[in-house]
Design an enzyme around this catalytic site. Structure first.
Site, PDB file in Angstrom:
ATOM      1  N   LYS A 184     -13.983 -20.770  23.732  1.00  9.29           N
ATOM      2  CA  LYS A 184     -13.885 -20.756  22.264  1.00  9.29           C
ATOM      3  C   LYS A 184     -15.283 -21.115  21.787  1.00  9.29           C
ATOM      4  O   LYS A 184     -15.743 -22.243  21.949  1.00  9.29           O
ATOM      5  CB  LYS A 184     -12.855 -21.786  21.802  1.00  9.29           C
ATOM      6  CG  LYS A 184     -12.263 -21.530  20.436  1.00  9.29           C
ATOM      7  CD  LYS A 184     -13.260 -21.557  19.305  1.00  9.29           C
ATOM      8  CE  LYS A 184     -13.533 -22.961  18.797  1.00  9.29           C
ATOM      9  NZ  LYS A 184     -14.628 -23.001  17.791  1.00  9.29           N
ATOM     10  N   GLY A 241     -17.607 -32.740  22.490  1.00  9.96           N
ATOM     11  CA  GLY A 241     -17.727 -32.756  21.030  1.00  9.96           C
ATOM     12  C   GLY A 241     -17.263 -34.080  20.476  1.00  9.96           C
ATOM     13  O   GLY A 241     -17.456 -35.133  21.096  1.00  9.96           O
ATOM     14  N   SER A 242     -16.618 -34.021  19.319  1.00  8.67           N
ATOM     15  CA  SER A 242     -16.259 -35.247  18.605  1.00  8.67           C
ATOM     16  C   SER A 242     -15.002 -35.890  19.193  1.00  8.67           C
ATOM     17  O   SER A 242     -14.178 -35.221  19.836  1.00  8.67           O
ATOM     18  CB  SER A 242     -16.014 -34.920  17.138  1.00  8.67           C
ATOM     19  OG  SER A 242     -14.904 -34.053  17.034  1.00  8.67           O
ATOM     20  N   GLY A 245     -11.926 -34.221  17.539  1.00  6.29           N
ATOM     21  CA  GLY A 245     -11.635 -32.908  18.110  1.00  6.29           C
ATOM     22  C   GLY A 245     -11.026 -33.044  19.497  1.00  6.29           C
ATOM     23  O   GLY A 245     -10.012 -32.406  19.820  1.00  6.29           O
ATOM     24  N   GLY A 246     -11.624 -33.884  20.327  1.00  4.08           N
ATOM     25  CA  GLY A 246     -11.132 -34.069  21.696  1.00  4.08           C
ATOM     26  C   GLY A 246      -9.712 -34.615  21.706  1.00  4.08           C
ATOM     27  O   GLY A 246      -8.852 -34.129  22.446  1.00  4.08           O
ATOM     28  N   GLU A 265     -15.290 -34.748  26.809  1.00  2.80           N
ATOM     29  CA  GLU A 265     -16.384 -35.722  26.730  1.00  2.80           C
ATOM     30  C   GLU A 265     -16.652 -35.906  25.252  1.00  2.80           C
ATOM     31  O   GLU A 265     -16.984 -34.958  24.555  1.00  2.80           O
ATOM     32  CB  GLU A 265     -17.603 -35.158  27.470  1.00  2.80           C
ATOM     33  CG  GLU A 265     -18.652 -36.196  27.734  1.00  2.80           C
ATOM     34  CD  GLU A 265     -19.939 -35.866  27.023  1.00  2.80           C
ATOM     35  OE1 GLU A 265     -20.627 -34.926  27.435  1.00  2.80           O
ATOM     36  OE2 GLU A 265     -20.244 -36.544  26.036  1.00  2.80           O
ATOM     37  N   CYS A 302     -25.410 -37.325  23.580  1.00  2.00           N
ATOM     38  CA  CYS A 302     -24.221 -38.150  23.829  1.00  2.00           C
ATOM     39  C   CYS A 302     -24.607 -39.455  24.504  1.00  2.00           C
ATOM     40  O   CYS A 302     -23.845 -40.414  24.482  1.00  2.00           O
ATOM     41  CB  CYS A 302     -23.201 -37.387  24.648  1.00  2.00           C
ATOM     42  SG  CYS A 302     -23.919 -36.270  25.810  1.00  2.00           S
ATOM     43  N   GLU A 392     -19.363 -44.703  17.094  1.00  2.00           N
ATOM     44  CA  GLU A 392     -20.599 -43.929  17.152  1.00  2.00           C
ATOM     45  C   GLU A 392     -20.975 -43.383  15.766  1.00  2.00           C
ATOM     46  O   GLU A 392     -20.142 -42.829  15.060  1.00  2.00           O
ATOM     47  CB  GLU A 392     -20.370 -42.734  18.107  1.00  2.00           C
ATOM     48  CG  GLU A 392     -21.564 -41.833  18.280  1.00  2.00           C
ATOM     49  CD  GLU A 392     -21.246 -40.620  19.182  1.00  2.00           C
ATOM     50  OE1 GLU A 392     -20.069 -40.252  19.325  1.00  2.00           O
ATOM     51  OE2 GLU A 392     -22.204 -40.047  19.719  1.00  2.00           O
TER      52      GLU A 392
HETATM   53  P1  NAP Z   1     -16.570 -30.938  17.283  1.00  2.00           P
HETATM   54  O1  NAP Z   1     -16.495 -30.873  15.826  1.00  2.00           O
HETATM   55  O2  NAP Z   1     -15.564 -31.793  17.954  1.00  2.00           O
HETATM   56  O3  NAP Z   1     -16.458 -29.438  17.833  1.00  2.00           O
HETATM   57  C1  NAP Z   1     -16.461 -29.100  19.222  1.00  2.00           C
HETATM   58  C2  NAP Z   1     -15.620 -27.845  19.405  1.00  2.00           C
HETATM   59  O4  NAP Z   1     -14.235 -28.155  19.267  1.00  2.00           O
HETATM   60  C3  NAP Z   1     -15.885 -26.759  18.378  1.00  2.00           C
HETATM   61  O5  NAP Z   1     -15.698 -25.514  18.994  1.00  2.00           O
HETATM   62  C4  NAP Z   1     -14.834 -26.997  17.339  1.00  2.00           C
HETATM   63  O6  NAP Z   1     -14.501 -25.860  16.585  1.00  2.00           O
HETATM   64  C5  NAP Z   1     -13.664 -27.420  18.185  1.00  2.00           C
HETATM   65  N1  NAP Z   1     -12.748 -28.326  17.492  1.00  2.00           N
HETATM   66  C6  NAP Z   1     -13.060 -29.533  16.945  1.00  2.00           C
HETATM   67  N2  NAP Z   1     -11.958 -30.112  16.432  1.00  2.00           N
HETATM   68  C7  NAP Z   1     -10.936 -29.248  16.669  1.00  2.00           C
HETATM   69  C8  NAP Z   1      -9.547 -29.270  16.352  1.00  2.00           C
HETATM   70  N3  NAP Z   1      -8.991 -30.296  15.706  1.00  2.00           N
HETATM   71  N4  NAP Z   1      -8.796 -28.218  16.723  1.00  2.00           N
HETATM   72  C9  NAP Z   1      -9.348 -27.159  17.384  1.00  2.00           C
HETATM   73  N5  NAP Z   1     -10.656 -27.080  17.684  1.00  2.00           N
HETATM   74  C10 NAP Z   1     -11.442 -28.112  17.340  1.00  2.00           C
HETATM   75  O7  NAP Z   1     -17.967 -31.424  17.803  1.00  2.00           O
HETATM   76  P2  NAP Z   1     -19.409 -30.941  17.359  1.00  2.00           P
HETATM   77  O8  NAP Z   1     -19.352 -29.910  16.293  1.00  2.00           O
HETATM   78  O9  NAP Z   1     -20.112 -30.596  18.584  1.00  2.00           O
HETATM   79  O10 NAP Z   1     -20.060 -32.218  16.733  1.00  2.00           O
HETATM   80  C11 NAP Z   1     -19.501 -32.847  15.653  1.00  2.00           C
HETATM   81  C12 NAP Z   1     -19.465 -34.321  15.944  1.00  2.00           C
HETATM   82  O11 NAP Z   1     -19.118 -34.529  17.325  1.00  2.00           O
HETATM   83  C13 NAP Z   1     -20.775 -35.006  15.785  1.00  2.00           C
HETATM   84  O12 NAP Z   1     -20.988 -35.462  14.470  1.00  2.00           O
HETATM   85  C14 NAP Z   1     -20.632 -36.139  16.762  1.00  2.00           C
HETATM   86  O13 NAP Z   1     -20.000 -37.238  16.168  1.00  2.00           O
HETATM   87  C15 NAP Z   1     -19.787 -35.660  17.826  1.00  2.00           C
HETATM   88  N6  NAP Z   1     -20.482 -35.262  19.055  1.00  2.00           N
HETATM   89  C16 NAP Z   1     -20.462 -36.097  20.072  1.00  2.00           C
HETATM   90  C17 NAP Z   1     -21.028 -35.725  21.263  1.00  2.00           C
HETATM   91  C18 NAP Z   1     -20.985 -36.616  22.434  1.00  2.00           C
HETATM   92  O14 NAP Z   1     -21.276 -36.150  23.497  1.00  2.00           O
HETATM   93  N7  NAP Z   1     -20.623 -37.852  22.318  1.00  2.00           N
HETATM   94  C19 NAP Z   1     -21.627 -34.506  21.417  1.00  2.00           C
HETATM   95  C20 NAP Z   1     -21.620 -33.648  20.352  1.00  2.00           C
HETATM   96  C21 NAP Z   1     -21.033 -34.045  19.181  1.00  2.00           C
HETATM   97  P3  NAP Z   1     -15.478 -25.352  15.420  1.00  2.00           P
HETATM   98  O15 NAP Z   1     -16.575 -24.614  16.111  1.00  2.00           O
HETATM   99  O16 NAP Z   1     -14.606 -24.474  14.619  1.00  2.00           O
HETATM  100  O17 NAP Z   1     -15.950 -26.562  14.687  1.00  2.00           O
END
Ligand code: NAP
Length: 524
Positions: A184, A241-242, A245-246, A265, A302, A392
């Site tokens: 995805k 990711g977040s 989301g995770g 992660e 991260c 975080e």
């Molecule tokens: P994200 O918003 O969690 O997105 C990661 C992936 O998961 C994207 O493809 C997103 O879709 C999908 N997704 C997220 N929530 C979902 C849900 N409820 N249902 C279905 N799919 C979902 O992470 P990100 O965009 O990479 O970063 C946003 C935040 O994540 C940052 O502000 C940060 O806090 C955190 N982050 C943490 C790390 C770490 O390693 N600790 C790394 C990166 C980011 P879409 O593409 O449609 O958004």
């Protein structure tokens, strides 16, 4: 290779018909062409059906054939040349040197898994031969090997558009294991994703593998990503990711009729512990390297050091002054997406407005799309009383916690959630304190490091990029390094099968020349 905004489903490429979206140039906030069409439920169904059909053929390929696929993906990725780097720079705001380095890392990750396949110990073959004459009961013949789980859904990260995205560590390890992959695509870098996806699609074709080994879907909302995790043909999920989301995807996976593992992660603040003699000897140089690590890539790692822990002393105050002076000179930086920038700013504002933490310094202010680094300080008592301070703030923001003694420092560490890394800065005179802390640190983090910072994750055999929740959803493994392949395998034991019916990995003649454990003893 042009970017057409198309879904890649098996060997086909076609525009999605379920809503549209565009990539945003991170520096200017302008929309980039082309328009991407989101996948429909029919597209999702077709990708899953192809992956399910491909699975038995793909898992029966030899490790050498899958290694050849990974090598072909790596060369096709390199063949994309500068077009890939330029598109990725626009979509993420990350500089050329960083992305060229990340491309190198992505290629070497694919090479690492090819090497793992050729070496063969990932199969963990074990043979306990029969002992028909054993008393009081005969012993059966038992043979074990790992097999792949099935089709895997991969969600890449915004902050590593190459190394943790379409051809990143999750895809590489799942493909190596023998699992078809459906990615995805991350909506923050769809053009980069399509280019890389086409490189994989071409490699699958060139290696004469079933088309369902790889598909790439765009989602104009969240339904396709969620539907993918819910689909009964998907057997595991890799996510970076977040935390929100995770956790959302973990819940979908757990609520399925057949729950599946989600390797997510997510979130970490990566504490750095400064021990007294190290501070007394080199407060200023530790401060320099801390600020360099904190502000690297606008803090969007991260493993970014979001928390400093130390026993209060005049040398800690010197460290604070030196770190503040260094931070004030750091220019504001463009973040990956306007959304990430806004949530970073909101996190910093929330801390500024608290009465119980003090802003020590901020970096230079920049344009509307940029974020300034920030450093705060508080007491251990406040930190212990306020769980919100342990969350975080994704970006170049860190908090120093002053502890009154070693016992309070230990209380603070006890209160921490799971982490990807914990760093200790120490000198020889600190070894005794460090040895008291180490058993506690092991319980909290996937990687413990000395006199360094967690940013810069080596891809190798002994790396753990993981840790207890919320660093990851499953602390038993890693998303970086060769051990990551184990996430997508499960052991099967074969009892008393005739040699002709055994998989080649376990046949008596060892036709694949694999390392195997015979009665527990490793033979290679
Ligand atoms: P994200 O918003 O969690 O997105 C990661 C992936 O998961 C994207 O493809 C997103 O879709 C999908 N997704 C997220 N929530 C979902 C849900 N409820 N249902 C279905 N799919 C979902 O992470 P990100 O965009 O990479 O970063 C946003 C935040 O994540 C940052 O502000 C940060 O806090 C955190 N982050 C943490 C790390 C770490 O390693 N600790 C790394 C990166 C980011 P879409 O593409 O449609 O958004």
């Amino acid at each position: 290779m042009p970017i057409l905004g198309e879904l890649l489903i098996g060997r086909t490429a076609r525009p999605g018909q379920n809503g549209t979206f565009q990539a945003i140039d991170a520096a200017s906030a302008q929309a980039l062409v082309p328009v991407f069409g989101g996948a429909s439920l029919d597209d999702l169904d077709q990708a899953c059906a192809l992956a399910a059909q491909a699975f038995d053929h793909y898992r029966a390929t030899t490790p050498a054939q899958r290694a050849a696929l990974l090598d072909a993906i790596a060369s096709n990725l390199l063949a994309l040349g500068d077009a890939l780097i330029q598109r990725c720079m626009s979509e993420t705001g990350l500089p050329r040197a960083r992305l060229e380095g990340e491309r190198g890392r992505t290629v070497s990750q694919l090479g690492l898994f090819a090497q793992v396949l050729r070496e063969g110990s990932y199969l963990d073959c074990r043979i306990d031969p029969a002992q028909p004459l054993r008393q009081p009961l005969p012993k059966v013949d038992l043979r074990l090997r790992n097999i792949p789980l099935g089709p895997v859904a991969v969600f890449g990260a915004s902050n590593f558009p190459l190394a943790f995205s379409v051809a990143g560590g999750d895809s590489a390890s799942a493909l190596a294991a023998g699992c078809p992959v459906i990615v995805k695509a991350h909506s923050a870098h769809p053009g980069t994703s399509e280019l890389v996806g086409r490189a994989i699609q071409q490699a699958v074709r060139d290696c004469d593998l079933p088309e369902g080994v790889f598909s790439l879907l765009f989602d104009s909302g969240r339904s396709i990503g969620q539907g993918l995790v819910a689909d009964p043909r998907i057997k595991a999920v890799g996510f970076t990711g977040s935390r929100s989301g995770g956790v959302a995807l973990m819940q979908i996976a757990a609520n399925r009729h057949e729950p599946i593992p989600v390797y997510a992660e997510m979130s970490a603040i990566n504490p750095v512990i400064l021990l007294p003699s190290a501070l007394a000897e080199r407060a200023s140089s530790i401060a320099d390297s801390f600020i360099a690590s904190l502000t690297l890539g606008a803090g969007q790692f991260c493993t970014n050091p979001g928390l400093i822990l130390a026993i209060d002393s005049p040398t800690l105050r010197q460290f604070e002054l030196a770190a503040s002076a260094r931070l004030q000179a750091v220019p504001a930086q463009t973040m990956l997406t306007p959304g990430i920038c806004q949530s970073y700013r909101a996190g910093v504002v929330a801390w500024r407005e608290r009465g119980d933490v003090q802003l020590l310094a901020e970096g230079d202010s920049g344009s509307e799309q940029q974020a300034r680094a920030a450093l705060f300080v508080t007491s251990a008592q406040t930190f212990l009383a306020q769980p919100a301070l342990r969350e975080e703030v994704f970006g170049a923001c860190s908090l120093i916690v002053r502890c009154k003694d070693l016992s309070e420092l230990q209380q603070v560490i006890h209160a921490l959630e799971g982490q990807l890394t914990i760093a200790l800065h120490l000198s020889a005179a600190d070894h005794q304190q460090a040895s008291h802390l180490l058993p506690l640190l092991e319980r909290k983090a996937g990687r413990i490091l000395v006199n360094g910072f967690g940013t810069g994750v080596e891809v190798g055999h002994a790396m753990v990029h993981g840790g207890p929740f919320p660093a990851t959803s499953d602390s038993r493994t890693t998303s970086v390094g060769s051990l990551a392949i184990q996430r997508f395998l499960r052991p099967v034991s074969y009892q008393d099968l005739p040699d002709a019916l055994l998989p080649p990995e376990l046949q008596q003649a060892n036709p694949l020349n694999l390392p195997r454990r015979l009665n527990g003893e490793l033979r290679s």
